[in-house]
Design a protein around this motif. Structure first.
Motif, mmCIF file in Angstrom:
data_model
loop_
_atom_site.group_PDB
_atom_site.id
_atom_site.type_symbol
_atom_site.label_atom_id
_atom_site.label_comp_id
_atom_site.label_asym_id
_atom_site.label_seq_id
_atom_site.Cartn_x
_atom_site.Cartn_y
_atom_site.Cartn_z
ATOM 1 N N ARG A 43 0.830 -1.201 0.000
ATOM 2 C CA ARG A 43 0.000 0.000 0.000
ATOM 3 C C ARG A 43 0.870 1.259 0.000
ATOM 4 O O ARG A 43 0.585 2.228 -0.696
ATOM 5 N N ALA A 44 1.935 1.242 0.819
ATOM 6 C CA ALA A 44 2.825 2.399 0.887
ATOM 7 C C ALA A 44 3.530 2.605 -0.448
ATOM 8 O O ALA A 44 3.656 3.737 -0.933
ATOM 9 N N SER A 45 3.981 1.521 -1.061
ATOM 10 C CA SER A 45 4.661 1.670 -2.344
ATOM 11 C C SER A 45 3.670 2.103 -3.421
ATOM 12 O O SER A 45 4.018 2.850 -4.334
ATOM 13 N N ASP A 46 2.395 1.643 -3.345
ATOM 14 C CA ASP A 46 1.377 2.094 -4.292
ATOM 15 C C ASP A 46 1.114 3.588 -4.128
ATOM 16 O O ASP A 46 0.984 4.311 -5.113
ATOM 17 N N ALA A 47 1.037 4.048 -2.891
ATOM 18 C CA ALA A 47 0.810 5.474 -2.639
ATOM 19 C C ALA A 47 1.991 6.287 -3.152
ATOM 20 O O ALA A 47 1.811 7.344 -3.758
ATOM 21 N N ASP A 48 3.206 5.779 -2.918
ATOM 22 C CA ASP A 48 4.384 6.478 -3.420
ATOM 23 C C ASP A 48 4.407 6.477 -4.939
ATOM 24 O O ASP A 48 4.771 7.480 -5.563
ATOM 25 N N ALA A 49 4.026 5.382 -5.548
ATOM 26 C CA ALA A 49 4.002 5.305 -7.008
ATOM 27 C C ALA A 49 2.978 6.285 -7.572
ATOM 28 O O ALA A 49 3.225 6.956 -8.577
ATOM 29 N N TRP A 50 1.834 6.366 -6.908
ATOM 30 C CA TRP A 50 0.798 7.293 -7.364
ATOM 31 C C TRP A 50 1.280 8.737 -7.238
ATOM 32 O O TRP A 50 1.120 9.543 -8.157
ATOM 33 N N ALA A 51 1.887 9.054 -6.097
ATOM 34 C CA ALA A 51 2.401 10.411 -5.890
ATOM 35 C C ALA A 51 3.509 10.727 -6.896
ATOM 36 O O ALA A 51 3.563 11.834 -7.453
ATOM 37 N N THR A 52 4.372 9.765 -7.156
ATOM 38 C CA THR A 52 5.446 9.966 -8.125
ATOM 39 C C THR A 52 4.880 10.181 -9.524
ATOM 40 O O THR A 52 5.325 11.077 -10.253
ATOM 41 N N ALA A 53 3.904 9.373 -9.909
ATOM 42 C CA ALA A 53 3.290 9.512 -11.237
ATOM 43 C C ALA A 53 2.604 10.864 -11.375
ATOM 44 O O ALA A 53 2.708 11.517 -12.421
ATOM 45 N N CYS A 54 1.907 11.300 -10.324
ATOM 46 C CA CYS A 54 1.239 12.613 -10.365
ATOM 47 C C CYS A 54 2.267 13.736 -10.493
ATOM 48 O O CYS A 54 2.065 14.684 -11.254
ATOM 49 N N ALA A 55 3.359 13.638 -9.739
ATOM 50 C CA ALA A 55 4.396 14.663 -9.810
ATOM 51 C C ALA A 55 5.026 14.710 -11.199
ATOM 52 O O ALA A 55 5.279 15.783 -11.744
ATOM 53 N N GLU A 56 5.272 13.529 -11.776
ATOM 54 C CA GLU A 56 5.840 13.482 -13.130
ATOM 55 C C GLU A 56 4.881 14.088 -14.148
ATOM 56 O O GLU A 56 5.293 14.840 -15.030
#
Length: 166
Positions: A20-33
């Motif tokens: 879940r934490a890595s999914d949240a980080d992936a989502w935040a990273t994708a949004c930032a990109e």
């Protein structure tokens, strides 16, 4: 039976938390990109956006200082020219040194002043447009200066005679 989860259950929960934490980080990273890509696209399409009012004031001070420092003074002649230029540079630098700390300490003040200036401009524009409507006669019926309605209303059935000038 005990209420505590077995070691295998605890390990599964920890693994799920990590996912879940890595999914949240992936989502935040994708949004930032995506946001960075959109900003880059807009910069290439529209150019750089204006900064805050404080940044724009700094740019203005720098531009004016650069212009004043480069001005040649034909009035002072060739002898006094370099000395006068040095004095101008010194005065410009002192003004710049006095303005920049004020801008850095109070950047929000300049944003508020810019917003207030926009509001004053809108109020002025509204007043001018209202006055122009009265001057051009497009708003004759609502003219507060003519409470009796004595103005000529245009084509109505009155006692006057229409004269054709053609």
């Amino acid at each position: 039976m005990s209420e505590e989860p077995s070691p295998s259950d605890a390990a599964r929960e920890e693994a799920a938390d990590e996912v879940r934490a890595s999914d949240a980080d992936a989502w935040a990273t994708a949004c930032a990109e995506d946001l960075q890509a959109e900003k880059a696209r807009r910069r290439t399409q529209y150019g750089t956006s204006p900064g805050s009012a404080a940044d724009e004031l700094k740019k203005l001070v720098d531009a004016v200082a650069e212009k004043l420092s480069g001005v040649q003074s034909p009035l002072l002649g060739a002898v006094a020219g370099p000395a006068a230029q040095q004095v101008v540079r010194q005065v410009v630098q002192q003004a710049k040194d006095a303005v920049e700390p004020v801008i850095e300490r109070n950047p929000d003040v300049f944003d508020h002043l810019a917003a207030a200036g926009n509001e004053l401009l809108a109020a002025y524009r509204s007043a001018v447009q209202a006055q122009e409507r009265r001057w051009t006669g497009r708003d004759d019926q609502d003219d507060p200066r003519d409470p009796d309605g004595r103005r000529d209303g245009g084509d109505d059935d009155g006692p006057g005679e229409r004269i054709d000038l053609d």
